[in-house]
Enzyme design. Structure first.
Site, PDB file in Angstrom:
ATOM      1  N   ASP A   9      -3.409   6.673   7.840  1.00 24.53           N
ATOM      2  CA  ASP A   9      -2.062   6.402   7.342  1.00 24.53           C
ATOM      3  C   ASP A   9      -2.203   5.744   5.973  1.00 24.53           C
ATOM      4  O   ASP A   9      -3.303   5.381   5.544  1.00 24.53           O
ATOM      5  CB  ASP A   9      -1.337   5.468   8.319  1.00 24.53           C
ATOM      6  CG  ASP A   9       0.009   5.002   7.792  1.00 24.53           C
ATOM      7  OD1 ASP A   9       0.807   5.858   7.370  1.00 24.53           O
ATOM      8  OD2 ASP A   9       0.246   3.779   7.771  1.00 24.53           O
ATOM      9  N   LYS A  50      11.450   8.478   6.197  1.00 32.24           N
ATOM     10  CA  LYS A  50      12.327   7.361   5.853  1.00 32.24           C
ATOM     11  C   LYS A  50      13.804   7.605   6.163  1.00 32.24           C
ATOM     12  O   LYS A  50      14.516   6.678   6.545  1.00 32.24           O
ATOM     13  CB  LYS A  50      12.140   6.976   4.382  1.00 32.24           C
ATOM     14  CG  LYS A  50      10.730   6.453   4.080  1.00 32.24           C
ATOM     15  CD  LYS A  50      10.307   5.351   5.053  1.00 32.24           C
ATOM     16  CE  LYS A  50       8.882   4.886   4.826  1.00 32.24           C
ATOM     17  NZ  LYS A  50       8.102   4.782   6.050  1.00 32.24           N
TER      18      LYS A  50
END
Length: 264
Positions: A9, A50
């Site tokens: 990540d 997001k």
């Protein structure tokens, strides 16, 4: 069993210790509408695409009830889109300041590459956001072999598609010859859904939610308690292993390779 690739990540794992870049922005876009949200609430969906993160916040019962109290209705898709557009505008302006590699990451990557390990990456950021982060991180010495964003696949986390695309581009199979490492619950689910060895990193993580200064100054017993809470959360959501710092990753890799463990 030989590990051939590690998929990292970004924010909270390899860059942006504590994953602070998006946190304040999520809080700000709600605050501007008179709806206060806590840092804990803002962090809970971290790791998602997001816009999905914004949507998840609006679906939290306390936030939804407060919104309904102020506006007389629950948040609409138009509200979500408007907040996301504001989120993007603010985040783009600050992202370059949150792209520094976390201490020790570059050294671990170099060591993995010496062993012939390929380095992939996934993220909850969009491609446009990652153009900023990846460029700045590269200038500071961190550049994985491949990067996949949710824009590149049908859906982001917890779906496994970003990991699959990494595997294809890196030329690695089967999936249990790869490790997924991240700092959020959605990272753990992504790795498990992809059939990969899944590792949660604790210090610097969004789940822990502490800055380097806070970690250094916190009472050791209190810090240990917080670390164990995050460790348990990772395990409950699928982590095969947890590590406190990235420097422990290679020892995990050796455990997998030497003991011939089986993914369950």
């Amino acid at each position: 069993m030989k590990i051939e690739a590690v998929i990292f990540d970004w924010a909270g794992t390899t860059v942006d210790y504590g994953c602070f870049a998006p946190l304040e922005v999520f809080m700000e876009i709600f605050y501007k509408r008179g709806v206060g949200i806590t840092a804990e609430e803002a962090r809970k969906p971290m790791g998602l695409l997001k816009i999905d993160h914004v949507r998840a916040l609006t679906e939290m019962p306390r936030i939804a009830n407060e919104w309904n109290r102020i506006f007389g209705q629950l948040p609409t898709e138009t509200d979500i889109q408007e907040m996301y557009e504001e989120f993007e505008e603010i985040l783009f302006a600050i992202l370059p300041r949150y792209a520094s590699p976390i201490h020790g990451v570059k050294e671990v990557i170099a060591s993995l590459r010496e062993r012939g390990i390929k380095i992939g990456s996934t993220t909850g950021y969009t491609r446009e956001m990652m153009d900023i982060v990846a460029k700045e991180a590269a200038l500071q010495g961190y550049k994985p072999d491949f990067l996949v964003t949710p824009d590149d696949v049908p859906a982001g986390r917890p779906y496994p598609w970003m990991c699959y695309k990494n595997a294809m581009e890196l030329g690695v199979y089967p999936m249990n010859h790869m490790i997924k490492i991240g700092d959020t619950v959605s990272d753990m689910k992504e790795g498990r859904n992809a059939g990969m060895w899944t590792v949660g990193v604790i210090l610097g993580s969004s789940e822990l939610g502490l800055s380097e200064e806070e970690v250094e100054n916190m009472d050791s017993a209190e810090l240990r308690e917080k670390i164990e809470v995050v460790r348990n959360r990772f395990v409950e959501n699928g982590a095969h292993f947890t590590i406190e710092t990235m420097q422990e990753l290679e020892s995990v890799m050796e455990r997998i390779e030497k003991q011939e463990l089986i993914i369950s």
